[in-house]
Write a protein that holds these residues in place. Structure first.
Motif, PDB file in Angstrom:
ATOM      1  N   LEU A  15       0.830  -1.220   0.000  1.00 48.92           N
ATOM      2  CA  LEU A  15       0.000   0.000   0.000  1.00 48.92           C
ATOM      3  C   LEU A  15       0.858   1.262   0.000  1.00 48.92           C
ATOM      4  CD1 LEU A  15      -2.898  -0.968   2.441  1.00 48.92           C
ATOM      5  CD2 LEU A  15      -2.759  -1.202  -0.026  1.00 48.92           C
ATOM      6  N   SER A  16       2.130   1.121  -0.348  1.00 45.47           N
ATOM      7  CA  SER A  16       3.004   2.290  -0.307  1.00 45.47           C
ATOM      8  C   SER A  16       2.606   3.300  -1.386  1.00 45.47           C
ATOM      9  CB  SER A  16       4.467   1.868  -0.481  1.00 45.47           C
ATOM     10  OG  SER A  16       4.643   1.299  -1.761  1.00 45.47           O
ATOM     11  N   GLN A  17       2.930   4.533  -1.110  1.00 47.45           N
ATOM     12  CA  GLN A  17       2.583   5.612  -2.043  1.00 47.45           C
ATOM     13  C   GLN A  17       3.674   6.670  -2.002  1.00 47.45           C
ATOM     14  OE1 GLN A  17       1.220   6.492  -4.634  1.00 47.45           O
ATOM     15  NE2 GLN A  17      -0.865   7.185  -4.253  1.00 47.45           N
ATOM     16  N   LYS A  22       8.698  11.843  -1.348  1.00 49.73           N
ATOM     17  CA  LYS A  22       8.997  10.869  -0.289  1.00 49.73           C
ATOM     18  C   LYS A  22       8.065   9.679  -0.428  1.00 49.73           C
ATOM     19  CE  LYS A  22      10.743  14.174   3.139  1.00 49.73           C
ATOM     20  NZ  LYS A  22      10.506  14.812   4.443  1.00 49.73           N
ATOM     21  N   SER A  23       8.443   8.621   0.276  1.00 49.45           N
ATOM     22  CA  SER A  23       7.626   7.419   0.176  1.00 49.45           C
ATOM     23  C   SER A  23       6.896   7.175   1.496  1.00 49.45           C
ATOM     24  CB  SER A  23       8.543   6.240  -0.164  1.00 49.45           C
ATOM     25  OG  SER A  23       7.784   5.066  -0.178  1.00 49.45           O
ATOM     26  N   LEU A  24       5.605   6.890   1.402  1.00 49.64           N
ATOM     27  CA  LEU A  24       4.801   6.532   2.579  1.00 49.64           C
ATOM     28  C   LEU A  24       4.558   5.033   2.535  1.00 49.64           C
ATOM     29  CD1 LEU A  24       2.005   9.267   2.396  1.00 49.64           C
ATOM     30  CD2 LEU A  24       4.020   9.279   3.876  1.00 49.64           C
ATOM     31  N   GLN A  25       4.423   4.436   3.719  1.00 45.37           N
ATOM     32  CA  GLN A  25       4.108   2.999   3.733  1.00 45.37           C
ATOM     33  C   GLN A  25       2.625   2.769   3.442  1.00 45.37           C
ATOM     34  OE1 GLN A  25       6.548   1.985   7.356  1.00 45.37           O
ATOM     35  NE2 GLN A  25       5.823  -0.040   6.717  1.00 45.37           N
ATOM     36  N   TYR A  26       1.805   3.737   3.828  1.00 44.10           N
ATOM     37  CA  TYR A  26       0.359   3.601   3.627  1.00 44.10           C
ATOM     38  C   TYR A  26      -0.206   4.935   3.142  1.00 44.10           C
ATOM     39  CZ  TYR A  26       1.245  -0.569   6.286  1.00 44.10           C
ATOM     40  OH  TYR A  26       1.758  -1.763   6.687  1.00 44.10           O
ATOM     41  N   PRO A  27      -1.266   4.887   2.334  1.00 47.41           N
ATOM     42  CA  PRO A  27      -1.772   6.128   1.714  1.00 47.41           C
ATOM     43  C   PRO A  27      -2.712   6.906   2.625  1.00 47.41           C
ATOM     44  CG  PRO A  27      -3.039   4.246   0.938  1.00 47.41           C
ATOM     45  CD  PRO A  27      -2.009   3.695   1.876  1.00 47.41           C
ATOM     46  N   ASN A  83       9.526  13.144  14.088  1.00 46.04           N
ATOM     47  CA  ASN A  83       9.507  12.426  12.803  1.00 46.04           C
ATOM     48  C   ASN A  83      10.323  13.175  11.748  1.00 46.04           C
ATOM     49  OD1 ASN A  83       8.773  10.685  10.768  1.00 46.04           O
ATOM     50  ND2 ASN A  83       6.663  11.405  10.610  1.00 46.04           N
ATOM     51  N   PRO A  84      11.674  13.176  11.925  1.00 47.48           N
ATOM     52  CA  PRO A  84      12.515  14.030  11.065  1.00 47.48           C
ATOM     53  C   PRO A  84      12.443  13.715   9.574  1.00 47.48           C
ATOM     54  CG  PRO A  84      13.859  12.772  12.664  1.00 47.48           C
ATOM     55  CD  PRO A  84      12.437  12.447  12.951  1.00 47.48           C
ATOM     56  N   GLN A  85      12.162  12.458   9.215  1.00 48.24           N
ATOM     57  CA  GLN A  85      12.154  12.100   7.780  1.00 48.24           C
ATOM     58  C   GLN A  85      10.749  12.112   7.164  1.00 48.24           C
ATOM     59  OE1 GLN A  85      15.129  11.760   6.710  1.00 48.24           O
ATOM     60  NE2 GLN A  85      16.080  11.504   8.714  1.00 48.24           N
ATOM     61  N   GLY A  86       9.725  12.300   7.982  1.00 46.78           N
ATOM     62  CA  GLY A  86       8.351  12.072   7.515  1.00 46.78           C
ATOM     63  C   GLY A  86       7.802  13.147   6.586  1.00 46.78           C
ATOM     64  N   VAL A  87       6.657  12.838   6.004  1.00 50.84           N
ATOM     65  CA  VAL A  87       5.930  13.820   5.180  1.00 50.84           C
ATOM     66  C   VAL A  87       5.051  14.635   6.129  1.00 50.84           C
ATOM     67  CG1 VAL A  87       4.178  14.119   3.388  1.00 50.84           C
ATOM     68  CG2 VAL A  87       5.911  12.324   3.147  1.00 50.84           C
ATOM     69  N   ILE A  88       5.398  15.906   6.282  1.00 48.56           N
ATOM     70  CA  ILE A  88       4.682  16.764   7.237  1.00 48.56           C
ATOM     71  C   ILE A  88       4.183  18.019   6.514  1.00 48.56           C
ATOM     72  CG2 ILE A  88       4.939  18.146   9.346  1.00 48.56           C
ATOM     73  CD1 ILE A  88       6.936  16.020  10.308  1.00 48.56           C
ATOM     74  N   GLU A 109       9.672  22.766   8.998  1.00 51.88           N
ATOM     75  CA  GLU A 109      10.372  22.226   7.808  1.00 51.88           C
ATOM     76  C   GLU A 109       9.410  21.357   7.011  1.00 51.88           C
ATOM     77  OE1 GLU A 109      14.227  20.445   8.996  1.00 51.88           O
ATOM     78  OE2 GLU A 109      13.765  21.441  10.893  1.00 51.88           O
ATOM     79  N   ALA A 110       8.297  21.974   6.634  1.00 49.82           N
ATOM     80  CA  ALA A 110       7.205  21.224   6.008  1.00 49.82           C
ATOM     81  C   ALA A 110       7.551  20.788   4.588  1.00 49.82           C
ATOM     82  CB  ALA A 110       5.949  22.092   5.983  1.00 49.82           C
ATOM     83  N   ASP A 111       6.936  19.692   4.177  1.00 48.40           N
ATOM     84  CA  ASP A 111       7.104  19.193   2.807  1.00 48.40           C
ATOM     85  C   ASP A 111       6.106  19.845   1.861  1.00 48.40           C
ATOM     86  OD1 ASP A 111       9.086  16.865   3.163  1.00 48.40           O
ATOM     87  OD2 ASP A 111       7.650  16.608   4.794  1.00 48.40           O
ATOM     88  N   ALA A 112       5.023  20.371   2.420  1.00 45.49           N
ATOM     89  CA  ALA A 112       4.028  21.095   1.628  1.00 45.49           C
ATOM     90  C   ALA A 112       3.227  21.970   2.584  1.00 45.49           C
ATOM     91  CB  ALA A 112       3.097  20.126   0.898  1.00 45.49           C
TER      92      ALA A 112
END
Ligand code: FMN
Length: 318
Positions: A15-17, A22-27, A83-88, A109-112
């Protein structure tokens, strides 16, 4: 569609997206809820741990309060710390000054950057905003200045194709439907003696309709389906229709408040199990595959789409 012979191994359902590089494990996006107070630091920490451990995306609540009062920043910054590597995702009103919007991005340090659109909520609030003129221009200025992509996000009343066309022309190519059917800020404001007297409790576009309206435009945009996404089947339907991710907010608050932060882990774990089960039962090994499965739209949603001359057989869900 149920498939009696899926020919798949549950352990290999993927279910990765990929989103925002960046890559998420679940959508799944843990959508904007809170920040600014002591209790919201705890909630944001718990949600950030959840996002980190399960590989989910997360948005913070409106950061306006932390722009006027620096002491409120840690309640938002905790999310990046955990969560330093996460999509935030950062979050601010679409009416915010462009410099404020950039500051919100920097703070975590947002990704969007989510720009929330909440006109009905403001109008329902006695102390709410009344002047929405110039909003599109403002969004266009923020999109031009922002170091990260901008997401136009409704908060529970849905995005129509007309609104999306305007936003797209303003430089936005990521959308969060925030459709009707889940948390309802008109009802909430009316409970606080708001201005609508329960007459507009059903205002807005249901999430399924909003998603269909956006996808049917065929624009090079990405869509997050949110607003009343509750079950794994809701999520699978949205992904089948062409959503990149689904977002959830209300149930997370309810779990946290009524059953404590630990219950969030169990809730998400079970939810993911069921989502994988639905993928397997539709014979979909991954998200790309479920988008190719038959899309059957019935009832109220079908009537709505027919009235809007939207034909789902013509969509490209890729
Ligand atoms: C307690 C609470 C606080 C929220 N605060 C924000 C916010 O600060 N900014 C925002 O864009 N949306 C906010 N939302 C809206 C959610 O992000 C989401 O768009 C909406 O609740 C619909 O999703 P749901 O039906 O899964 O709750 C909030 C929702 C809840 C329940």
């Amino acid at each position: 569609m149920h498939q009696a012979i899926p020919e798949l191994d549950f352990g290999k359902i993927d279910l990765s997206q990929n989103i925002l590089g960046k890559s998420l494990q679940y959508p799944l996006l843990l959508n904007a809820i809170t920040g600014g107070t002591e209790i919201s630091t705890d909630i944001n920490r718990a949600l950030a741990l959840l996002a980190r451990d399960f590989g989910l995306a997360m948005a913070v609540g409106s950061q306006a309060i932390a722009l006027t009062d620096r002491e409120r920043r840690p309640s938002f910054a905790v999310v990046r710390k955990v969560n330093p590597q996460g999509v935030i995702l950062a979050n601010i009103s679409a009416l915010a000054k462009p410099e404020a919007a950039i500051e919100a991005v920097d703070m975590i340090e947002a990704d969007a950057l989510q720009l929330h659109l909440n006109v009905p909520q403001e109008l329902a609030m006695r102390e709410g905003e009344r002047d929405f003129a110039g909003m599109l221009d403002n969004i266009s200025r923020i999109a031009a200045l922002s170091p990260v992509p901008v997401i136009a996000k409704e908060v529970g009343f849905g995005l129509s194709k007309e609104s999306v066309q305007l936003l797209f022309s303003a430089g936005v190519s990521l959308f969060d439907t925030g459709g009707q059917g889940g948390t309802n800020f008109i009802v909430i404001e009316d409970l606080r003696q708001g201005c609508f007297g329960n007459e507009l409790d059903y205002w807005g576009l249901p999430t399924a309709v909003s998603l269909a309206e956006i996808i049917s435009l065929g624009l090079p945009v990405k869509v997050i389906a949110s607003g009343g996404i509750r079950t794994a089947v809701d999520a699978a339907k949205a992904l089948c229709m062409g959503a990149e991710l689904v977002g959830m907010a209300g149930p997370l608050v309810k779990h946290y408040v009524h059953q404590g932060p630990e219950s969030l882990f169990k809730f998400i774990e079970q939810w993911i199990y069921r989502l994988k089960a639905v993928f397997l039962m539709t014979s979909s090994p991954n998200i790309a595959a479920i988008r190719e499965k038959p899309l059957i739209i019935l009832g109220h949603t079908r009537a709505w789409l027919e009235a809007r001359h939207i034909d789902c057989r013509l969509w490209s869900r890729q």
